[in-house]
Structure formats: structure tokens, C-alpha cells
Scaffold this motif. Structure first.
Motif, PDB file in Angstrom:
ATOM      1  N   ARG A  66       2.606 -45.910 -17.673  1.00 55.86           N
ATOM      2  CA  ARG A  66       1.428 -46.668 -17.313  1.00 55.86           C
ATOM      3  C   ARG A  66       1.412 -46.931 -15.818  1.00 55.86           C
ATOM      4  NH1 ARG A  66       1.621 -51.422 -21.706  1.00 55.86           N
ATOM      5  NH2 ARG A  66      -0.577 -51.667 -21.191  1.00 55.86           N
ATOM      6  N   SER A  68       0.793 -49.460 -14.226  1.00 57.84           N
ATOM      7  CA  SER A  68       1.336 -50.746 -13.794  1.00 57.84           C
ATOM      8  C   SER A  68       2.803 -50.615 -13.445  1.00 57.84           C
ATOM      9  CB  SER A  68       1.154 -51.796 -14.903  1.00 57.84           C
ATOM     10  OG  SER A  68       1.759 -51.327 -16.103  1.00 57.84           O
ATOM     11  N   ILE A  79      -8.500 -57.472  -6.499  1.00 60.60           N
ATOM     12  CA  ILE A  79      -8.883 -56.629  -7.624  1.00 60.60           C
ATOM     13  C   ILE A  79     -10.378 -56.536  -7.804  1.00 60.60           C
ATOM     14  CG2 ILE A  79      -6.747 -56.898  -8.921  1.00 60.60           C
ATOM     15  CD1 ILE A  79      -8.314 -59.068 -10.521  1.00 60.60           C
ATOM     16  N   ASP A  80     -11.120 -57.241  -6.999  1.00 60.72           N
ATOM     17  CA  ASP A  80     -12.542 -56.997  -7.026  1.00 60.72           C
ATOM     18  C   ASP A  80     -13.106 -57.255  -5.642  1.00 60.72           C
ATOM     19  OD1 ASP A  80     -13.414 -60.064  -8.803  1.00 60.72           O
ATOM     20  OD2 ASP A  80     -12.705 -59.727  -6.760  1.00 60.72           O
ATOM     21  N   ARG A 188      -4.241 -43.952  -6.345  1.00 62.85           N
ATOM     22  CA  ARG A 188      -4.817 -45.292  -6.355  1.00 62.85           C
ATOM     23  C   ARG A 188      -4.519 -46.014  -5.052  1.00 62.85           C
ATOM     24  NH1 ARG A 188      -3.067 -49.270 -11.065  1.00 62.85           N
ATOM     25  NH2 ARG A 188      -4.678 -48.117 -12.173  1.00 62.85           N
ATOM     26  N   LYS A 192      -7.052 -47.597  -2.200  1.00 62.10           N
ATOM     27  CA  LYS A 192      -6.994 -48.963  -1.679  1.00 62.10           C
ATOM     28  C   LYS A 192      -6.982 -48.946  -0.158  1.00 62.10           C
ATOM     29  CE  LYS A 192      -4.528 -51.255  -5.456  1.00 62.10           C
ATOM     30  NZ  LYS A 192      -3.238 -51.880  -5.864  1.00 62.10           N
TER      31      LYS A 192
ATOM     32  N   ARG B  65      -8.746 -52.690 -23.307  1.00 56.18           N
ATOM     33  CA  ARG B  65      -7.504 -53.367 -22.924  1.00 56.18           C
ATOM     34  C   ARG B  65      -7.210 -52.976 -21.491  1.00 56.18           C
ATOM     35  NH1 ARG B  65      -2.202 -52.271 -22.973  1.00 56.18           N
ATOM     36  NH2 ARG B  65      -2.544 -50.117 -23.714  1.00 56.18           N
ATOM     37  N   LYS B  66      -6.872 -53.983 -20.715  1.00 54.23           N
ATOM     38  CA  LYS B  66      -6.504 -53.706 -19.336  1.00 54.23           C
ATOM     39  C   LYS B  66      -5.027 -53.353 -19.289  1.00 54.23           C
ATOM     40  CE  LYS B  66      -9.859 -56.754 -17.202  1.00 54.23           C
ATOM     41  NZ  LYS B  66     -10.058 -57.824 -16.200  1.00 54.23           N
ATOM     42  N   GLU B  67      -4.687 -52.626 -18.289  1.00 53.61           N
ATOM     43  CA  GLU B  67      -3.301 -52.150 -18.249  1.00 53.61           C
ATOM     44  C   GLU B  67      -2.311 -53.285 -17.975  1.00 53.61           C
ATOM     45  OE1 GLU B  67      -3.996 -49.816 -14.400  1.00 53.61           O
ATOM     46  OE2 GLU B  67      -1.909 -50.511 -14.156  1.00 53.61           O
ATOM     47  N   SER B  69      -2.284 -56.227 -19.197  1.00 54.77           N
ATOM     48  CA  SER B  69      -1.935 -57.101 -20.332  1.00 54.77           C
ATOM     49  C   SER B  69      -2.175 -56.354 -21.629  1.00 54.77           C
ATOM     50  CB  SER B  69      -2.786 -58.388 -20.315  1.00 54.77           C
ATOM     51  OG  SER B  69      -4.128 -58.068 -20.666  1.00 54.77           O
ATOM     52  N   GLU B  70      -1.695 -56.910 -22.644  1.00 52.96           N
ATOM     53  CA  GLU B  70      -1.841 -56.281 -23.939  1.00 52.96           C
ATOM     54  C   GLU B  70      -3.020 -56.840 -24.721  1.00 52.96           C
ATOM     55  OE1 GLU B  70       1.137 -53.583 -23.461  1.00 52.96           O
ATOM     56  OE2 GLU B  70      -0.158 -53.823 -25.224  1.00 52.96           O
ATOM     57  N   SER B  94     -12.565 -55.305 -13.269  1.00 48.92           N
ATOM     58  CA  SER B  94     -11.491 -55.324 -12.283  1.00 48.92           C
ATOM     59  C   SER B  94     -11.315 -53.901 -11.765  1.00 48.92           C
ATOM     60  CB  SER B  94     -10.178 -55.827 -12.891  1.00 48.92           C
ATOM     61  OG  SER B  94     -10.347 -57.092 -13.479  1.00 48.92           O
ATOM     62  N   TRP B  96      -9.200 -51.083  -9.528  1.00 52.48           N
ATOM     63  CA  TRP B  96      -7.844 -50.602  -9.367  1.00 52.48           C
ATOM     64  C   TRP B  96      -6.961 -51.011 -10.541  1.00 52.48           C
ATOM     65  CZ3 TRP B  96      -9.000 -52.953  -4.178  1.00 52.48           C
ATOM     66  CH2 TRP B  96      -9.624 -52.012  -3.339  1.00 52.48           C
ATOM     67  N   VAL B  97      -7.672 -51.048 -11.686  1.00 53.68           N
ATOM     68  CA  VAL B  97      -7.000 -51.407 -12.925  1.00 53.68           C
ATOM     69  C   VAL B  97      -7.470 -50.436 -13.991  1.00 53.68           C
ATOM     70  CG1 VAL B  97      -6.795 -53.157 -14.732  1.00 53.68           C
ATOM     71  CG2 VAL B  97      -6.830 -53.840 -12.340  1.00 53.68           C
ATOM     72  N   ASN B  98      -6.507 -49.962 -14.721  1.00 53.82           N
ATOM     73  CA  ASN B  98      -6.856 -49.030 -15.789  1.00 53.82           C
ATOM     74  C   ASN B  98      -7.376 -49.768 -17.013  1.00 53.82           C
ATOM     75  OD1 ASN B  98      -6.350 -46.739 -14.423  1.00 53.82           O
ATOM     76  ND2 ASN B  98      -4.709 -46.031 -15.732  1.00 53.82           N
TER      77      ASN B  98
END
Lengths: 212, 624
Positions: A66, A68, A79-80, A188, A192, B65-67, B69-70, B94, B96-98
Motif C-alpha cells: 500500500r 501508505s 491533503i487538500d 506521488r 506533490k 476506504r481510504k488508504e 485507515s480501514e 483527500s 494524495w490519498v488512495n
């Protein structure tokens, strides 16, 4: 090509140095230059990712780590849009520089790994990774000089060490998977960097609205 | 047993129930998320495609689901974006979030999950088309162009630099089908040039973020370009007028210079030009004037002459005592243009005057007038031709053509001799030149005869009347005599000029009939007396000369008499009409007249004894 890039980066550094010394060149132009570089950087990484995906077995998706888990994820970036616009310029620059710094070593590893990557498009991938490396380095160096204009806050860089290890796993699938994962992380982060620099550019060019 | 039957029946019921319904309900088919888009990098929307509904009302649900959190969330907004869509507003978005998104289709019989899709908002940006596209026609130095301007989509925040857009416009004429695309970069205004006047143009604009997808094309803007044809037309009119003007000028110039142009392009063919010869007169038929003109310009005069007068019965050839005298005379003659006049009076006492009847035949002359005419004409052109001294008025009727040549003499280096020769030549060569006429027989010494005329010959037309062959004037006479002498001597002197010299010096020389041409002209050639067959150096005309015409006998034979000693007469004597003996030319009698009689000429050649040349009437006059 590599020499050209190094020459370009040297030139860029010289220019920035001169700027620092004489402040003759307006910041907006320098930032414009920097954002152009970051744009190129991101485009390259996108192309690279697409090349990888063309032959990447779909099933590998399942085991794709993932995002993350990127080594730069600990860096707190907006993030936004609202958050991003509230960040000061110095902080933005600092973020950019930190990111660039964080990727210097992993890119070297990637470059090494690309030479022996078990992929049909290995040649072009290897070339592109090499370019990425040069661009990153030149951009980082230039921004290091430019940061002097933005105050002390811009000087601080967060350290984001890469702990992935030099040797990406032995077996083919793992190597490809890791390579792909690293590339996606870099894609990514390059986005940014590009976004932040463009925001900075727009802020610096108040007198030239056409730049935004 | 009963239980088994019940179970069996239940089973059958279960099996057949669906078939009894006929349509066959089933859980819904798998929906698919086909796309998700964010117009401004702040919100995004996902659309899915439902699968088969299985015959039952199906409901859909989107879970994401965002990466980081579950936690699984359901789509907050199913309606804003339309059917089968899910709209994520700013709060839920959001970057830069998967996002891991799944759509679930549910009906009475069950639910089906779609394949999950991972998206990052920053990678799915597709802005709205540019707004407020305006197109106006402006003029740039009287040439129109389009100015297209637009606004970025109102949702896209380009001011802060959050999103950077690049634009593209496309233009086409109304009736065409291909668009002309222009890249406009980040600017919000663009100029289109090279328009067709009077055409209607369609303009569209679209945009793209720096790392995203192209937007849709904006709505079409129509613009009509005004006609500027009239402006072009005026230019054309100017050009036409100008070129017409130039054309007129050129035509006028051509007309003005048509003559010179004609000369340039088609130069007139040069005809033979004789100095003093007037073609017009010739055409008019006035020969007298014509020839008089010639005479004036040093040509032998050809005024109307009496051919008969020209003919002399015999040629009296005299040897002047002094050469100088001759020379002088010759010179005079040479220099002067002697008009051809045949005067009947013969002041010459007999020194070979033209008028001497012994020289030429009258008949010859008369009869041959025509021929002479032609000869005269010829004479001018044929320098080397035989000149028959034929003077109408002159006593001596010599063929015109007889006279021409004595080229050898002319080429003689010795002036005197040459002059002598000249004189002779003149005398000889002038048909028109009336030997009887006093003066100017001798025209142009060198006329045409300067060149080495091979044989110098001269023809005499002996006529009965023997007008004075020589011009009446004493000078002329003498000269004539001299001429005749010289001529005679020189006749047949085909040798080198050197040879000519000596004979020239000698006053008395032979005359040998060289030949008789068809016109009954006697070609005389000088004979080197004393020259043997072999070795006659023409230079030594030994003492033989005859230039004394003894007489003309009945056969029209001109008898020449040798004056002096004859010891060295040339043993070799025979007539050669074309005697090309090396050095020796013997005299031969010449009977002239006609060709038919030419033969006899030769026969009679030996008439003359002692190497005389009996220049009988060699030539010509056969037909009179």
C-alpha cells in the motif's frame, strides 16, 4: 544526456547563486524555472509507471504494498487545497526540499536495480530512471540555493531515511513488485513537489497573473 | 418415508418455483466502476455501470476506504452527479490519498460486489470546458484576423496556482470538415490569421491541467469575416491598368522601331554591289545612265555605245619608244577614270588605236551587242573573266569581258610595269571601256584585276570596222598601245609576276591567242618571245614583240605583225587556248568568232609565222 543535465543543473545553481548574491533575477522567474523542472520530473515518473504497468502482471496488484507504506509518508503534507494554501511559502519550500532529499538515495538504488530489472522494457526504464536521478539532484541543488531567500524556515529539512535496503529481493516477482511500489511512491511525491512549487510560483508572481 | 416424500416435494418446489415464474430472478450482475473524475482537484465523482439486474429491483451502494485507515465509508451523495454515480464533495475528498472504492448491487436475491478500484484524485483531473469564449474580428493593416478569448472554468482555481491549465483552440470554416488546432499554452487569448474573406468560422476551446485529462470542447462560437474582396479587387484593377499601360507603350515603341527591328531580325540579303551601280536605273532600263554612273566611279564607261564602233578591223598595236611615256600614260590612264566613249574620230595616227579597223570586226561588235551587254554586266562581276572589249561607241569592239584580267600584271611589283599592265588591263578589261574612246578606258587598273588573274588575256572582237581600239587621245592611245602591248605581252602570262615584269618592260610583246571562248571572244595571251618550250622565263621577252596588227583577213583572222626581230621567237608556238605551258606561251592565231570556229582558231594558229600571233579575229563575232 547526463552531462547535459549536469551542465543544466550547474547552470541552474549558478543562476541561483547569482540570485542569492545579487538578487538580480526575480524569484518568480526562478520559481518558474523550478516548477518547469518539477513538471518534467513528474511527467517522467508517470511515463515510467505506465511502462512498468504495461507488463506488470495484474495479479501482482493484490500483493502490491500500500502506498501508505512509502518511506516519505511520515512527512505531513497538506491533503487538500485549503490546507495547502494555508501553508506558508517557507514551509512549502521546506517540504519540497525534504521530499527531494528523501529520494536521493532510493533513486540511486532504483537506478542500480533497473539495470538488471527482469522487464521487457528494461532499457527505457533504466534510461528514464537515470534521468529522474539527475533531475532530482539538480532541482534539489537549485532549491537549496533558493531557499536562502525564503527565510530560516525554509532551511529545515525533515529527514526521511529510506530503509528499504539496498538489495531488493532476489526473486523476480518481488523485485518487480518492489520496483513498482517505489515508483508509485515517487510518482506521488513528485506530484506533490510540482504542485507546491506551482503554488509558490503563483504566489511570487503577483505582478504577472498570466503565470498562474 | 413420509419425510423423504416431503423433502422430495420441497425440493421439487424449490426447483420449479423459479421456472414457474418464467423470468428467472437472480442476484444482480456485477456492476463495474467505469470512471471517476475530478474537475478541479477538490471534489470528484465516480460512475458505475450496473450489470444485469436479475429481474428484480436492484439497489446500488458504493463503499470506499481510504488508504490511511480501514474504515469503510459509504458514498455520501448518490444524486448530485446523476444516476449510478457517487459524488464526493470537498470534505470527503483527500488528495494524495488512495481511495479503494467498491460498488455493490443488491436485489432481493442477493448482492454483488464490483471489483475494487484504487484511485488517487490528483490523477483523475478533468476540468470543465473553458467558459465565455468570445471571438471578434480585428484588422491588422487592413487584413482581418480573429481574436479568441475565454475564461477558465469557474470551478478551477488557477489563481492560487492550485491547478494549472493549458488551452487549445480549434477553428474551421463552416463548410469545411477539418479543424485547425492551435495550442495556446496558459494564455487566455489567441489570434487566428489567414482568414478567408466573407467566410463563417467556427471556434472551440478546451483545456487540460498540467497532469490530467483534456476537457470537452466548449460550445461552438460562430463568427463571420467581412468581405474585403473589394480591397483586393482594387489592387487587381491597378495592376491591370498598369500592365495595359506598359503594353501600350511597348506596342508603340515596337511600331516606331519596326523598321530597325525588321532589319535586325531579317537583314536584307546583300547583293552584289558595284560602286556607282544603281539598281534602280537598271530596273528602269536606262542603261546609259547606269553605265555612265559606273563610268563616273571609275568604271569603264558604258554609255550607249555602238558595238559596231567598237569593233576594229584590226588591232594596231604600237610599241611606244619610251617606256616612260607609256608609263606615264599608263599612269594617267590608271589614275583617271576614263569614260568610255567611243569616238569615231581617231586622232591616233595609228598607234594601235582602238579605232583601228584592223583590230576589230564591225560585225563582231554589232552582232554581239547583246552579248556584250551581258558581258558588260558580267564584266563587272567577273573580274577575272575575259573581257571582251566591246564598246559600242568605240571603234574597238572588244568584248567587254575581254578586258578584265591582267591580274598578273597588277600584281606586279614593279610599279611601272604594273601601271603598264594596268593600263593594258584597263584597256582590255573594259568592255564598256571604249578603246576607241579617248580617255578613260583604263579605269581601275586594279579593278578586279589586281588579283592575280591567271591568264591575262584579252579578247578582241575584231570587227570590220575597226574603230580605233585605242582611245583617241594620244595619251590614251599610247597608253592603249601600251596596254595592248603590255597586254599582249602579258597575255598568256600566267607565270609568276616576276615573269611579268620583264615582258612588261618590253614594249612589244606577243599576243597570243589563248583561247576563244564561246562568245567568240578571243583570249589573247602574251607570249614570251624567245622563250623556248622549256625554259621560257617570261622575263625575257626577247625581242619579239608584235603588237602590230597587220590586218584582218577574210576569215576574220587578226593578223598581228611582229615588229622586231624574230630571232628569238619562241620556237614553241602553238596555240593553247589555255596554254599552260610553263613558260612559254606562244602566239597563236586566233580565229574568233564562234565556237564552232574556235577550232579553226587553233588550226589557224600557226598562221602566224615566226611566232607571230596571228590574232585573227579570234573571237567572237561569229554571228554577226
Amino acid at each position: 544526456m547526463a552531462q547535459r543535465k549536469t551542465n543544466g543543473s550547474k547552470l541552474f545553481m549558478m543562476v541561483l547563486y547569482m540570485v542569492a548574491a545579487c538578487s538580480a533575477i526575480p524569484i518568480s522567474d526562478l520559481l518558474d524555472r523550478a516548477s518547469q523542472r518539477s513538471d518534467t520530473l513528474h511527467s517522467l515518473s508517470t511515463t515510467l509507471t505506465q511502462d512498468l504497468d504495461s507488463h506488470f502482471p495484474p495479479m501482482g496488484r493484490v500483493i502490491t504494498p500500500r502506498p501508505s507504506m512509502c518511506h516519505t509518508s511520515s512527512l505531513h503534507t497538506p491533503i487538500d487545497k485549503e490546507q495547502a494554501l494555508q501553508v506558508s511559502e517557507a514551509d512549502l519550500l521546506s517540504l519540497v526540499r525534504s521530499l527531494l532529499q528523501a529520494w536521493r538515495d532510493p533513486l540511486v538504488i532504483l537506478s542500480t536495480s533497473a539495470n538488471t530489472l527482469p522487464h521487457p522494457a528494461q532499457n527505457s526504464i533504466s534510461t528514464k530512471v537515470q534521468e529522474l536521478l539527475e533531475h532530482t539532484k539538480s532541482l534539489g541543488d537549485g532549491l537549496d540555493i533558493l531557499s536562502g531567500k525564503f527565510g530560516p524556515a525554509a532551511q529545515s529539512i525533515s529527514s526521511l531515511p529510506y530503509r528499504g535496503g539496498n538489495d531488493i529481493s532476489q526473486d523476480r516477482i518481488s523485485r518487480l513488485t518492489n520496483f513498482h511500489f517505489l515508483m508509485s511512491c515517487f510518482r506521488r511525491d513528485s506530484h506533490k513537489i510540482d504542485s507546491f512549487l506551482k503554488v509558490l510560483r503563483c504566489r511570487a508572481a503577483k505582478l504577472q497573473p498570466e503565470m498562474c | 418415508m413420509k419425510k423423504v416424500v416431503e423433502v422430495f416435494l420441497l425440493f421439487l418446489l424449490l426447483v420449479f418455483t423459479p421456472h414457474a415464474k418464467g423470468t428467472g430472478n437472480s442476484p444482480p450482475g456485477k456492476p463495474t466502476l467505469n470512471r471517476c473524475r475530478s474537475p478541479e482537484k477538490e471534489t470528484f465523482t465516480c460512475w458505475w455501470e450496473p450489470g444485469s439486474d436479475g429481474g428484480l429491483p436492484t439497489t446500488f451502494a458504493l463503499y470506499y476506504r481510504k488508504e490511511t485507515s480501514e474504515t469503510v465509508y459509504e458514498c455520501p451523495d448518490y444524486h448530485t452527479a446523476g444516476k449510478n454515480s457517487c459524488f464526493f464533495n470537498k470534505n470527503d475528498t483527500s488528495i494524495w490519498v488512495n481511495y479503494n472504492i467498491t460498488v455493490v448491487a443488491t436485489n432481493a436475491l442477493g448482492s454483488t460486489f464490483s471489483d475494487p478500484v484504487d484511485i488517487d484524485v490528483v490523477y483523475i483531473v478533468k476540468p470543465n470546458p473553458p467558459e465565455r469564449v468570445t471571438v471578434i474580428v480585428l484588422e491588422d493593416k487592413s487584413w482581418p484576423f480573429l481574436r479568441v478569448s475565454w475564461e477558465p472554468p469557474h470551478k478551477a482555481d488557477t489563481r492560487s496556482g492550485w491547478i494549472t491549465l493549458v488551452y487549445q483552440i480549434r477553428v474551421k470554416l463552416e463548410q469545411e470538415k477539418d479543424w485547425e488546432t492551435h495550442h495556446a499554452g496558459q494564455q487566455k487569448m489567441f489570434n487566428v490569421f489567414s482568414l478567408r474573406s466573407g467566410g463563417t468560422y467556427l471556434v472551440q476551446v478546451r483545456c487540460k491541467p498540467d497532469h490530467g485529462f483534456w476537457s470537452e470542447w466548449s460550445s461552438t462560437s460562430y463568427v463571420k469575416v467581412p468581405d474585403y474582396f473589394h480591397r483586393e479587387k482594387s489592387v487587381w484593377i491597378l495592376i491591370m491598368v498598369f500592365s495595359a499601360f506598359i503594353f501600350l507603350i511597348l506596342t508603340w515603341l515596337l511600331h516606331m522601331n519596326s523598321h530597325s527591328l525588321k532589319h535586325c531580325i531579317l537583314p536584307p540579303v546583300p547583293g552584289p554591289k558595284i560602286k556607282g551601280f544603281d539598281n534602280q536605273l537598271l530596273k528602269n532600263g536606262k542603261s546609259e545612265e547606269l553605265f555612265s554612273a559606273l563610268v563616273v566611279s571609275d568604271f569603264p564607261p558604258t554609255t550607249s555605245y555602238n558595238y559596231e564602233d567598237l569593233l576594229v578591223e584590226y588591232l594596231e598595236v604600237n610599241v611606244p619608244e619610251e617606256q616612260e611615256l607609256m608609263l606615264e600614260e599608263n599612269k594617267d590612264l590608271h589614275d583617271g577614270c576614263l569614260k568610255s566613249e567611243c569616238s569615231t574620230s581617231d586622232s591616233d595616227s595609228g598607234r594601235g588605236s582602238c579605232d583601228s579597223h584592223t583590230l576589230l570586226m564591225d560585225k563582231c561588235g554589232e552582232a554581239k551587242e547583246e552579248e556584250r551587254q551581258t558581258d558588260q554586266e558580267r564584266m563587272g562581276t567577273e573580274a577575272e573573266d575575259m573581257v571582251s572589249p566591246d564598246m559600242s561607241s568605240g571603234r574597238v569592239k572588244t568584248w567587254p569581258s575581254v578586258f578584265s584580267p591582267l591580274p598578273q600584271y597588277s600584281s606586279n611589283t614593279l610599279d611601272e610595269q604594273s601601271s603598264l599592265e594596268m593600263a593594258k588591263q584597263h584597256y582590255l578589261s573594259d568592255s564598256q571601256f571604249l578603246p576607241s574612246s579617248t580617255s578613260s578606258y583604263l579605269t581601275q587598273p586594279g579593278h578586279g584585276t589586281k588579283e592575280a588573274l591567271g591568264p591575262s588575256y584579252w579578247e578582241f572582237c575584231l570587227s570590220n570596222k575597226q574603230p580605233h581600239l585605242l582611245h583617241p587621245q594620244t595619251q590614251a592611245r599610247q597608253q592603249l598601245q601600251a596596254h595592248s602591248d603590255v597586254d599582249i605581252s602579258s597575255i598568256g602570262r600566267k607565270q609568276a609576276p616576276a615573269g611579268l615584269q620583264s615582258p612588261l618592260l618590253r614594249p612589244t610583246e606577243y599576243v597570243e591567242v589563248q583561247r576563244v571562248n564561246e562568245e567568240d571572244m578571243v583570249h589573247l595571251q602574251p607570249v614570251v618571245s624567245g622563250c623556248g618550250q622549256n625554259n621560257c622565263s617570261p622575263q625575257m621577252p626577247q625581242g619579239e614583240d608584235y603588237s602590230k596588227v597587220k590586218g584582218v583577213d577574210s576569215d576574220n583572222v587578226l593578223l598581228l605583225q611582229r615588229n622586231m626581230m624574230e630571232e628569238d621567237r619562241c620556237p614553241c608556238e602553238h596555240q593553247e587556248t589555255n596554254g599552260v605551258k610553263e613558260n612559254c606561251y606562244t602566239s597563236s592565231t586566233v580565229t574568233t568568232t564562234q565556237k564552232p570556229t574556235a577550232m579553226p582558231v587553233q588550226d589557224e594558229m600557226v598562221l602566224g609565222m615566226n611566232g607571230y600571233v596571228d590574232t585573227a579575229t579570234m573571237c567572237i563575232l561569229p554571228t554577226y
